[in-house]
Design an enzyme around this catalytic site. Structure first.
Site, mmCIF file in Angstrom:
data_model
loop_
_atom_site.group_PDB
_atom_site.id
_atom_site.type_symbol
_atom_site.label_atom_id
_atom_site.label_comp_id
_atom_site.label_asym_id
_atom_site.label_seq_id
_atom_site.Cartn_x
_atom_site.Cartn_y
_atom_site.Cartn_z
ATOM 1 C CB SER A 35 90.819 -18.303 12.968
ATOM 2 O OG SER A 35 91.151 -19.484 14.159
ATOM 3 C CG HIS A 41 94.686 -17.016 16.014
ATOM 4 N ND1 HIS A 41 94.243 -16.657 17.074
ATOM 5 C CD2 HIS A 41 94.024 -17.947 15.203
ATOM 6 C CE1 HIS A 41 92.742 -17.420 16.985
ATOM 7 N NE2 HIS A 41 92.631 -18.099 16.020
#
Length: 270
Positions: free
Chosen positions: A45, A251
C-alpha cells in the site's frame, strides 16, 4: 554606416542563440534520460498510494502515489504498476513478479510491513493498553528478526531472476509518530505507544536495508525525509486514524508521497 540594421541583426542572433540554449536545457531533455526506461512498480500500500486521493480498484492504486508521480515527471518508455494494498512478500513473488518483463530497466518496491503485522499491530496499540501495545510490538520484532530476512531474500532473488539487468530501488517506511510532545490530541496514542511503534519501525527499516544491500539493490531511506512530519506532529505527512476510508489510516497523505517518497525514488533512480 547605419548602426540600426547591425544592432537588429545582433539582437536577432542573440535571441536565436538564447532559444537554442533554452531548448537544449529544457525539462523535456532532462526527462529524456528515462526515455528508454521500462519502469515497474512493485509492492504494498505504501507503493500503491493508499492514503492519497484518487485510489481505485481492489489494489487501491492512486495517481498521487510516488510511482505514478515519478512517471509523470520523467516520462519513461513504459510504466507497469503492479502494486497492491495489503501485499506481503509472497504476494510479490506470486502475483507481481511473474508479470514483469525480463527487459525491465527500473524497479521500485516497498514490502515487508504487512509481513511484520503492520495493520494489526497499529490497531492493537490504538485500542489496547500500553502493555498490550508493547507485547504486540515485541511479537512483530521477533518476526522481523527471525523470519523476515529470509522472506525478503526470496523476494529480492525472484525480482533479480525475472529482471536480471534492472536497477532495483527498495524504499523503506517512515517512522510513523512524532514524539516531541506527550500529547497526541483527543483519542491519540500515548507517548509510550508511539515510542514502541517507532522502535519497531526502525528495526523493520534496518532489516530491509540490510537485505536489500545484500541483494545488490539500492535502499532509499525515507526516515529523514519524514522527520518532523509524523502523526501527532504540527505538519503531518502521514494520516492518523481515519474513519472514511479506514484503509488510509497510518499511511502517507499526498504530501508524504510528493515530498517524502518521490524525492527518495528520484535520487535513487539517478
Amino acid at each position: 554606416m547605419n548602426r540600426r540594421p547591425a544592432v537588429l541583426a545582433c539582437l536577432a542572433i542573440t535571441s536565436l542563440l538564447t532559444l537554442v540554449l533554452t531548448t537544449a536545457a529544457s525539462p523535456a531533455q532532462a526527462a529524456s534520460a528515462f526515455a528508454d526506461t521500462d519502469y515497474v512498480a512493485l509492492g504494498d500500500s505504501y507503493s500503491s498510494g493508499v492514503g492519497a486521493p484518487g485510489q481505485s480498484g481492489l489494489c487501491l492504486r492512486s495517481s498521487r502515489g510516488y510511482p505514478a508521480q515519478w512517471t509523470a515527471a520523467n516520462d519513461p518508455r513504459s510504466f507497469t504498476n503492479l502494486t497492491c494494498g495489503g501485499a506481503e512478500t509472497d504476494d510479490v513473488r506470486s502475483l507481481q513478479v511473474p508479470f514483469m518483463s525480463s527487459g525491465t530497466d527500473l524497479v521500485s518496491i516497498t514490502i515487508g510491513g504487512n509481513d511484520a503485522g503492520f495493520a494489526p499491530t497499529v490497531i492493537s496499540c490504538t485500542v489496547g493498553s500500553d502493555a498490550d501495545c508493547q507485547r504486540v510490538v515485541d511479537d512483530g520484532r521477533d518476526y522481523i528478526t527471525d523470519e523476515l530476512p529470509a522472506d525478503l531474500d526470496a523476494t529480492y532473488a525472484a525480482i533479480r531472476r525475472r529482471a536480471p539487468h534492472a536497477h532495483v530501488v527498495v524504499l523503506g517506511y517512515p517512522v510513523l509518530f512524532d514524539t516531541s510532545s506527550a500529547s497526541c490530541g483527543i483519542g491519540g496514542m500515548s507517548l509510550t505507544k508511539r515510542r514502541a511503534l517507532n522502535d519497531g519501525a526502525r528495526l523493520l527499516d534496518d532489516t530491509i536495508a540490510a537485505r536489500a544491500q545484500a541483494a545488490g539493490f539500492t535502499f532509499a531511506d525515507v526516515r529523514d525525509r519524514f522527520a518532523g512530519h509524523g502523526v501527532c506532529g504540527p505538519s503531518p505527512w502521514i494520516n492518523g486514524l481515519t474513519l472514511l476510508p479506514p484503509t488510509d489510516s497510518f499511511h502517507p497523505n499526498q504530501s508524504g508521497y510528493t515530498y517524502g517518497y518521490l524525492p527518495a525514488l528520484s535520487d535513487a533512480a539517478g
